[in-house]
Design a protein around this motif. Sequence first.
Motif, PDB file in Angstrom:
ATOM      1  N   ILE A  61      91.431 -72.954 -62.429  1.00  0.00           N
ATOM      2  CA  ILE A  61      91.369 -72.970 -60.965  1.00  0.00           C
ATOM      3  C   ILE A  61      90.449 -71.863 -60.466  1.00  0.00           C
ATOM      4  CG2 ILE A  61      92.726 -72.659 -58.843  1.00  0.00           C
ATOM      5  CD1 ILE A  61      95.111 -73.870 -60.465  1.00  0.00           C
ATOM      6  N   LYS A  62      90.561 -70.675 -61.065  1.00  0.00           N
ATOM      7  CA  LYS A  62      89.689 -69.568 -60.664  1.00  0.00           C
ATOM      8  C   LYS A  62      88.219 -69.911 -60.892  1.00  0.00           C
ATOM      9  CE  LYS A  62      90.972 -65.401 -61.941  1.00  0.00           C
ATOM     10  NZ  LYS A  62      91.544 -64.301 -62.745  1.00  0.00           N
ATOM     11  N   GLU A  63      87.912 -70.584 -61.989  1.00  0.00           N
ATOM     12  CA  GLU A  63      86.534 -70.981 -62.267  1.00  0.00           C
ATOM     13  C   GLU A  63      86.036 -71.978 -61.229  1.00  0.00           C
ATOM     14  OE1 GLU A  63      82.792 -71.258 -63.809  1.00  0.00           O
ATOM     15  OE2 GLU A  63      84.323 -69.740 -64.180  1.00  0.00           O
ATOM     16  N   LYS A  73      82.918 -71.434 -58.457  1.00  0.00           N
ATOM     17  CA  LYS A  73      81.825 -72.381 -58.215  1.00  0.00           C
ATOM     18  C   LYS A  73      81.666 -72.671 -56.724  1.00  0.00           C
ATOM     19  CE  LYS A  73      82.230 -74.771 -62.636  1.00  0.00           C
ATOM     20  NZ  LYS A  73      82.651 -76.026 -63.287  1.00  0.00           N
ATOM     21  N   ARG A  74      82.748 -72.489 -55.980  1.00  0.00           N
ATOM     22  CA  ARG A  74      82.734 -72.724 -54.525  1.00  0.00           C
ATOM     23  C   ARG A  74      82.521 -71.422 -53.751  1.00  0.00           C
ATOM     24  NH1 ARG A  74      87.278 -77.302 -53.424  1.00  0.00           N
ATOM     25  NH2 ARG A  74      86.779 -78.598 -55.221  1.00  0.00           N
ATOM     26  N   ASN A  75      82.031 -70.389 -54.468  1.00  0.00           N
ATOM     27  CA  ASN A  75      81.738 -69.091 -53.858  1.00  0.00           C
ATOM     28  C   ASN A  75      82.969 -68.404 -53.281  1.00  0.00           C
ATOM     29  OD1 ASN A  75      78.961 -69.153 -54.470  1.00  0.00           O
ATOM     30  ND2 ASN A  75      78.635 -70.519 -52.723  1.00  0.00           N
ATOM     31  N   PHE A  76      84.075 -68.520 -53.995  1.00  0.00           N
ATOM     32  CA  PHE A  76      85.305 -67.837 -53.608  1.00  0.00           C
ATOM     33  C   PHE A  76      85.700 -66.923 -54.749  1.00  0.00           C
ATOM     34  CE2 PHE A  76      89.873 -67.273 -53.221  1.00  0.00           C
ATOM     35  CZ  PHE A  76      90.021 -67.048 -51.863  1.00  0.00           C
ATOM     36  N   LYS A  77      85.793 -65.641 -54.459  1.00  0.00           N
ATOM     37  CA  LYS A  77      86.148 -64.667 -55.486  1.00  0.00           C
ATOM     38  C   LYS A  77      87.649 -64.380 -55.427  1.00  0.00           C
ATOM     39  CE  LYS A  77      85.147 -60.048 -57.178  1.00  0.00           C
ATOM     40  NZ  LYS A  77      84.385 -58.830 -56.970  1.00  0.00           N
ATOM     41  N   VAL A  78      88.364 -64.703 -56.495  1.00  0.00           N
ATOM     42  CA  VAL A  78      89.798 -64.449 -56.578  1.00  0.00           C
ATOM     43  C   VAL A  78      90.001 -62.990 -56.970  1.00  0.00           C
ATOM     44  CG1 VAL A  78      91.949 -65.031 -57.764  1.00  0.00           C
ATOM     45  CG2 VAL A  78      90.288 -66.842 -57.224  1.00  0.00           C
ATOM     46  N   LEU A  79      90.742 -62.253 -56.164  1.00  0.00           N
ATOM     47  CA  LEU A  79      91.029 -60.848 -56.450  1.00  0.00           C
ATOM     48  C   LEU A  79      92.320 -60.680 -57.225  1.00  0.00           C
ATOM     49  CD1 LEU A  79      89.984 -59.326 -53.017  1.00  0.00           C
ATOM     50  CD2 LEU A  79      88.633 -59.485 -55.120  1.00  0.00           C
ATOM     51  N   SER A  80      93.293 -61.520 -56.951  1.00  0.00           N
ATOM     52  CA  SER A  80      94.550 -61.482 -57.688  1.00  0.00           C
ATOM     53  C   SER A  80      95.268 -62.796 -57.462  1.00  0.00           C
ATOM     54  CB  SER A  80      95.428 -60.312 -57.232  1.00  0.00           C
ATOM     55  OG  SER A  80      95.876 -60.525 -55.918  1.00  0.00           O
ATOM     56  N   HIS A  81      96.293 -63.012 -58.255  1.00  0.00           N
ATOM     57  CA  HIS A  81      97.123 -64.191 -58.071  1.00  0.00           C
ATOM     58  C   HIS A  81      98.507 -63.935 -58.653  1.00  0.00           C
ATOM     59  CE1 HIS A  81      95.547 -64.894 -62.157  1.00  0.00           C
ATOM     60  NE2 HIS A  81      96.709 -65.479 -62.366  1.00  0.00           N
ATOM     61  N   ASN A  82      99.449 -64.750 -58.203  1.00  0.00           N
ATOM     62  CA  ASN A  82     100.825 -64.651 -58.661  1.00  0.00           C
ATOM     63  C   ASN A  82     101.360 -66.065 -58.757  1.00  0.00           C
ATOM     64  OD1 ASN A  82     103.369 -63.621 -59.273  1.00  0.00           O
ATOM     65  ND2 ASN A  82     103.962 -63.522 -57.134  1.00  0.00           N
TER      66      ASN A  82
END
Length: 139
Positions: free
Chosen positions: A110-112, A116-125
């Motif tokens: 999902i992060k990848e 690709k959609r120019n969204f940078k994930v900083l963290s997740h839970n």
Amino acid sequence: MQTSNIKELLNSNGIKATWQRVEILKVLQSSNECLSASQIHQKLSAKNINIDLATVYRVLELFDKKGITQKSVINRKSFFELKKYEHCHYFVCIKCQQKTNIVDCKIDLIKEELRKRNFKVLSHNLEVYGICNKCCGGD
């Protein structure tokens, strides 16, 4: 974790190392499971450590705010554990509150896709709630 290390952890997070905070951290550190404020209070009382339950709640919320603990809410009840800095996700039983680590994390896919959609994930839970096999009557 030794008391000196606990005090360093608190100080490095801008928290004064009161005896109550140190004792609560000791309980969290010695546990292999998530604990509610009342469970922590009971463990402290069993050791003849008298800390008001309201103080336990306040300290836990402070620890959560400062990133020392991780809070899970199960059936509208908060449970706390020391924050793990390794990547982990959980299945959580809503009956017995047992947390089981999800070993094979697919969140990286999902992060990848988001990258690709120019969204940078900083963290997740990720916590998946349900009923464990034991509580369903299985083995």
